[in-house]
Design a protein around this motif. Sequence first.
Motif, PDB file in Angstrom:
ATOM      1  N   LYS A 130       0.825  -1.213   0.000  1.00  0.00           N
ATOM      2  CA  LYS A 130       0.000   0.000   0.000  1.00  0.00           C
ATOM      3  C   LYS A 130       0.863   1.268   0.000  1.00  0.00           C
ATOM      4  N   GLY A 131       2.156   1.093  -0.222  1.00  0.00           N
ATOM      5  CA  GLY A 131       3.061   2.228  -0.205  1.00  0.00           C
ATOM      6  C   GLY A 131       3.199   2.865  -1.570  1.00  0.00           C
ATOM      7  N   VAL A 132       4.244   3.656  -1.726  1.00  0.00           N
ATOM      8  CA  VAL A 132       4.454   4.359  -2.986  1.00  0.00           C
ATOM      9  C   VAL A 132       5.232   3.476  -3.953  1.00  0.00           C
ATOM     10  N   ASN A 133       5.088   3.797  -5.224  1.00  0.00           N
ATOM     11  CA  ASN A 133       5.786   3.067  -6.283  1.00  0.00           C
ATOM     12  C   ASN A 133       7.015   3.868  -6.697  1.00  0.00           C
ATOM     13  N   PHE A 134       8.215   3.325  -6.415  1.00  0.00           N
ATOM     14  CA  PHE A 134       9.455   4.020  -6.757  1.00  0.00           C
ATOM     15  C   PHE A 134       9.871   3.669  -8.186  1.00  0.00           C
ATOM     16  N   VAL A 135      10.252   4.690  -8.941  1.00  0.00           N
ATOM     17  CA  VAL A 135      10.746   4.506 -10.312  1.00  0.00           C
ATOM     18  C   VAL A 135      12.114   5.184 -10.411  1.00  0.00           C
ATOM     19  N   PRO A 136      13.194   4.379 -10.672  1.00  0.00           N
ATOM     20  CA  PRO A 136      13.272   2.927 -10.760  1.00  0.00           C
ATOM     21  C   PRO A 136      13.023   2.273  -9.390  1.00  0.00           C
ATOM     22  N   ASP A 137      12.607   1.013  -9.409  1.00  0.00           N
ATOM     23  CA  ASP A 137      12.187   0.354  -8.170  1.00  0.00           C
ATOM     24  C   ASP A 137      13.340   0.077  -7.205  1.00  0.00           C
ATOM     25  N   ARG A 138      14.597   0.176  -7.687  1.00  0.00           N
ATOM     26  CA  ARG A 138      15.724  -0.079  -6.778  1.00  0.00           C
ATOM     27  C   ARG A 138      15.769   0.935  -5.633  1.00  0.00           C
ATOM     28  N   PHE A 139      15.160   2.107  -5.837  1.00  0.00           N
ATOM     29  CA  PHE A 139      15.188   3.128  -4.791  1.00  0.00           C
ATOM     30  C   PHE A 139      14.263   2.799  -3.626  1.00  0.00           C
ATOM     31  N   GLU A 140      13.387   1.828  -3.798  1.00  0.00           N
ATOM     32  CA  GLU A 140      12.554   1.407  -2.672  1.00  0.00           C
ATOM     33  C   GLU A 140      13.437   0.820  -1.575  1.00  0.00           C
ATOM     34  N   ARG A 141      14.451   0.062  -1.967  1.00  0.00           N
ATOM     35  CA  ARG A 141      15.362  -0.535  -0.991  1.00  0.00           C
ATOM     36  C   ARG A 141      16.143   0.551  -0.256  1.00  0.00           C
ATOM     37  N   THR A 142      16.585   1.568  -0.998  1.00  0.00           N
ATOM     38  CA  THR A 142      17.297   2.691  -0.381  1.00  0.00           C
ATOM     39  C   THR A 142      16.424   3.359   0.670  1.00  0.00           C
ATOM     40  N   TYR A 143      15.175   3.585   0.306  1.00  0.00           N
ATOM     41  CA  TYR A 143      14.210   4.223   1.206  1.00  0.00           C
ATOM     42  C   TYR A 143      13.983   3.379   2.459  1.00  0.00           C
ATOM     43  N   LEU A 144      13.743   2.087   2.254  1.00  0.00           N
ATOM     44  CA  LEU A 144      13.470   1.199   3.388  1.00  0.00           C
ATOM     45  C   LEU A 144      14.687   1.046   4.285  1.00  0.00           C
ATOM     46  N   ASN A 145      15.883   0.986   3.695  1.00  0.00           N
ATOM     47  CA  ASN A 145      17.099   0.857   4.509  1.00  0.00           C
ATOM     48  C   ASN A 145      17.222   2.005   5.496  1.00  0.00           C
ATOM     49  N   TRP A 146      16.908   3.200   5.029  1.00  0.00           N
ATOM     50  CA  TRP A 146      17.036   4.363   5.912  1.00  0.00           C
ATOM     51  C   TRP A 146      15.939   4.375   6.966  1.00  0.00           C
ATOM     52  N   ILE A 147      14.715   4.156   6.522  1.00  0.00           N
ATOM     53  CA  ILE A 147      13.591   4.303   7.457  1.00  0.00           C
ATOM     54  C   ILE A 147      13.552   3.155   8.474  1.00  0.00           C
ATOM     55  N   GLU A 148      14.124   1.998   8.118  1.00  0.00           N
ATOM     56  CA  GLU A 148      14.186   0.884   9.066  1.00  0.00           C
ATOM     57  C   GLU A 148      15.256   1.105  10.142  1.00  0.00           C
ATOM     58  N   ASN A 149      16.189   1.993   9.867  1.00  0.00           N
ATOM     59  CA  ASN A 149      17.269   2.258  10.832  1.00  0.00           C
ATOM     60  C   ASN A 149      17.260   3.715  11.292  1.00  0.00           C
ATOM     61  N   VAL A 150      16.083   4.323  11.251  1.00  0.00           N
ATOM     62  CA  VAL A 150      15.987   5.751  11.514  1.00  0.00           C
ATOM     63  C   VAL A 150      16.265   6.075  12.981  1.00  0.00           C
TER      64      VAL A 150
ATOM     65  N   ALA B  74      11.067  10.555   2.360  1.00  0.00           N
ATOM     66  CA  ALA B  74      10.662   9.721   3.502  1.00  0.00           C
ATOM     67  C   ALA B  74       9.801  10.512   4.478  1.00  0.00           C
ATOM     68  N   ARG B  75      10.160  11.760   4.716  1.00  0.00           N
ATOM     69  CA  ARG B  75       9.425  12.568   5.695  1.00  0.00           C
ATOM     70  C   ARG B  75       8.016  12.889   5.210  1.00  0.00           C
ATOM     71  N   MET B  76       7.871  13.123   3.909  1.00  0.00           N
ATOM     72  CA  MET B  76       6.522  13.359   3.387  1.00  0.00           C
ATOM     73  C   MET B  76       5.654  12.117   3.543  1.00  0.00           C
ATOM     74  N   ILE B  77       6.265  10.942   3.370  1.00  0.00           N
ATOM     75  CA  ILE B  77       5.489   9.707   3.467  1.00  0.00           C
ATOM     76  C   ILE B  77       5.024   9.462   4.889  1.00  0.00           C
ATOM     77  N   PHE B  78       5.938   9.560   5.872  1.00  0.00           N
ATOM     78  CA  PHE B  78       5.491   9.208   7.222  1.00  0.00           C
ATOM     79  C   PHE B  78       4.581  10.272   7.830  1.00  0.00           C
ATOM     80  N   THR B  79       4.762  11.550   7.458  1.00  0.00           N
ATOM     81  CA  THR B  79       3.829  12.554   7.988  1.00  0.00           C
ATOM     82  C   THR B  79       2.457  12.416   7.332  1.00  0.00           C
ATOM     83  N   ALA B  80       2.436  12.095   6.044  1.00  0.00           N
ATOM     84  CA  ALA B  80       1.149  11.914   5.357  1.00  0.00           C
ATOM     85  C   ALA B  80       0.380  10.739   5.949  1.00  0.00           C
ATOM     86  N   LEU B  81       1.080   9.627   6.194  1.00  0.00           N
ATOM     87  CA  LEU B  81       0.407   8.459   6.768  1.00  0.00           C
ATOM     88  C   LEU B  81      -0.111   8.760   8.175  1.00  0.00           C
TER      89      LEU B  81
END
Length: 877
Positions: free
Chosen positions: A376-396, A491-498
């Motif tokens: 239910k999250g956002v679609n990253f283009v290219p999709d490899r950036f989803e991993r970059t995003y998750l790596n940061w937010i999982e270790n925030v 990342a900040r726009m995503i977590f504040t929006a949610l």
Amino acid sequence: MPTTYDPKEAERKWYDYWIKNEFFKAGNRPDAEPYTIVIPPPNVTGMLHIGHALDFTLQDILVRTKRMQGYDTLWLPGSDHAGIATQTKVEQKLREEGQSRYDLGREKFLEKVWEWKEHYAGTIREQWAKMGFSLDYSRERFTLDEGLSKAVREVFVSLYEKGLIYRGNYIINWDPAARTALSDIEVEYKEVQGNLYHLEYKTTDGTGSIVVATTRPETMLGDTAVAVHPEDERYKHLIGKMLLLPVVNREIPIIGDEYVEKEFGTGAVKITPAHDPNDFEVGKRHDLPQVLVMDESGTMNANAGPYQGLDRFDCRKKLVSDLKEQGVLLKIEEHVHQVGHSERSGAVIEPYLSTQWFVKMQPLADKAIEAQKSGKGVNFVPDRFERTYLNWIENVRDWCISRQLWWGHRIPAWHCSDCGQVTVSREDAAVCSHCQSANINQDNDVLDTWFSSGLWPFSTLGWPEKTADLQRFYPTNVLVTGYDIIYFWVARMIFTALEFTEQIPFKDVLMHGLVRDSEGRKMSKSLGNGVDPLEVIEKYGADAMRYMISTSSTPGQDLRFRWERVEQARNFANKIWNASRFALMNLTDVTAADIDLSGKLGTADRWILHRLNETVREVTRLIDSYEFGETGRLLYNFIWDDLCDWYIEFSKLSLYGTDTEAKKKTQSVLAYVLDQTQRLIHPFMPFISEEIWQHLPHEGETITLAPWPKENPDFAAPDAVREMELLMDAIRSVRNIRAEVNVPMSKKIELLVKPASAETQAILRSNEEYLRRFCNTSLLEIDTELSAPEKAMTAVVTGAELYLPLAGLIDITQELARLDKELQTLHGEVARIEKKLANEGFVAKAPAKVIEEEKAKLADYADKRDKVIARLAELKG
């Protein structure tokens, strides 16, 4: 139409026309599906650069396409107050005038910053206009607008009430130049050649000593312990004893803590709780004093003893000298290490103990992680950036949001001088909420810039009010941004929006790369390799810049700016202009109502409509897939090659001929294809396409609202494609032979064509008018029974052999050499495809269609080879 296209005149005229008539204003299609992009707000620190030009042009392409496809489009403009960056610029200007912000005071200083903001916000608007961006200016926003400020307060107070914002004394990243805290991602780490200083601390009882190593000897003045591993046999017996801190002669304990690695260095580390984040945690565990030895400017304070008043780096030099003199500096080793620098001021960051405001990130991050992993999250283009995003937010880590600045959203917290409590309020507080005292003062700090820009997708649409715009245009469709601000902003726009809207703020995130110079270097002032988009526009026009920069990009990849590519784009625009000008000279009596594509059409007419169909289908698909580079290639090939070089040339036969009906059909096809072509190129080149379209037979006020082209099944004509490919191949071959033997196009030639079949013969004979005109023949024979002349140049095309009798103009030896060379090429192609088809791995994995295509190519190359062999034999005979 004028002979040449004048970009400056057209750009000024059409942008004024679009704005005056409010063609870009959202909400005019209440029954249509909405499509929204909110612009990544540029900082009001200065003018837009070429990176902005790329980012915004990609957005404009999407918005213009969707507007033409009938969507109710909103492209919302705005700018960011950019706290540290803007304040730094204004303070720099004041310094040049011999003043500081403290001379002016907070209120007067902020007046100066607002003046700066108004100037550069106006400059940015002018640049948007110059680049042709179709923004809805009626909805323009600024991060310090009243409405956005209300949203910021609502979020701050709400998070505070939920226990997710707190105030505490922690080690933070401190910028001594800007005199403010920074978040972790505002620190740039650079590899620096430094030193490792080995210092000896002696026990107070004289029974021993411990050696520690540090890269920052000036911080030893704030040491409150030396730590060793509790199980380290070398030091176990010393734990609990006291050491004498050199120079200042303060007694500090030896403590045991598992944080220390026994195998690293000497196995002993100095503990400076006020100047190191790890030492801060060790200090908390052992209840150690926290001794700050420098002030907010990086100047040594009273706790530094004899070094008070020295800059931290000057202190280092003097201290090292004194330590040598005392005999406690055992050695200095060269040491390369990573040193944090302020992204804004460039100053070396100082880990600094300070009271700041923080956001507790883990609960917010958990929602974002859950949304992404549940689909239910956002679609990253290219999709490899989803991993970059998750790596940061999982270790925030918790986010330090307070800044010691004057420009920004002031923290809505009031400190009571009587009871010492803090009042956090949505409205300005008049009394303390705890003791009702009026003796309260608002917190001096402002919020991190990213706190307000993190709300941008919904605060700009009116949140926290339930506005009509918020209900209609949120969530937005796509965010276009550089990959370098995933952590800062995305990342900040995503977590504040949610957290506050319970929806993702955008469906797609399109990541583009950086614009680098032609050598691949990052653009910077120090290198002097930056490119001003207005300079490019002044030289080549906005359309050329837009086309070059957007079609040179691949999602997620950096691109190189090359002036020669802008020139090529300008030449492309001129090609479109000249072709359109020729067409319009032959459409003077044609209106939109006259365009009729029914009935019998010629081969070239049917072919160009078929190719238009294919181009419409692919361009639409590629734009939807954000493949702008491939879109540009397709448009270029269709317009330059198919339309200009072939169809317009072929159309001259009908346009200049005596067949009135054929002329009308060609006029209709030409007018229609040019109209559709301008619509396809419009998102990339809005100005020239509007100028041409207004001259063409059309209906409607502007191309910006003209319907997007659609694939028409009636235009499918694969037979016309086969016929045209045969004709074009034959014409190209004849022209190549002419060039090879230096026979100019103006000189008539004899052309003998031997088709391989009766079907091919029928095609060639029905289109022989094209062959006569474009091969410039004095004699043309098309016959399956032809015999090859003895002295002739030969060409082999798919389905036919061509002979050009050139007695007296050809050197037989040269022709034999040419055929020998062609034979070697054909041998190579046959061998290459045979090898590919013999590869079991390829045959097993490749789709059946691909294998059939390779077999067809093999048969074609083999046929051509056999004909060349036969012709060689004839000539040699």
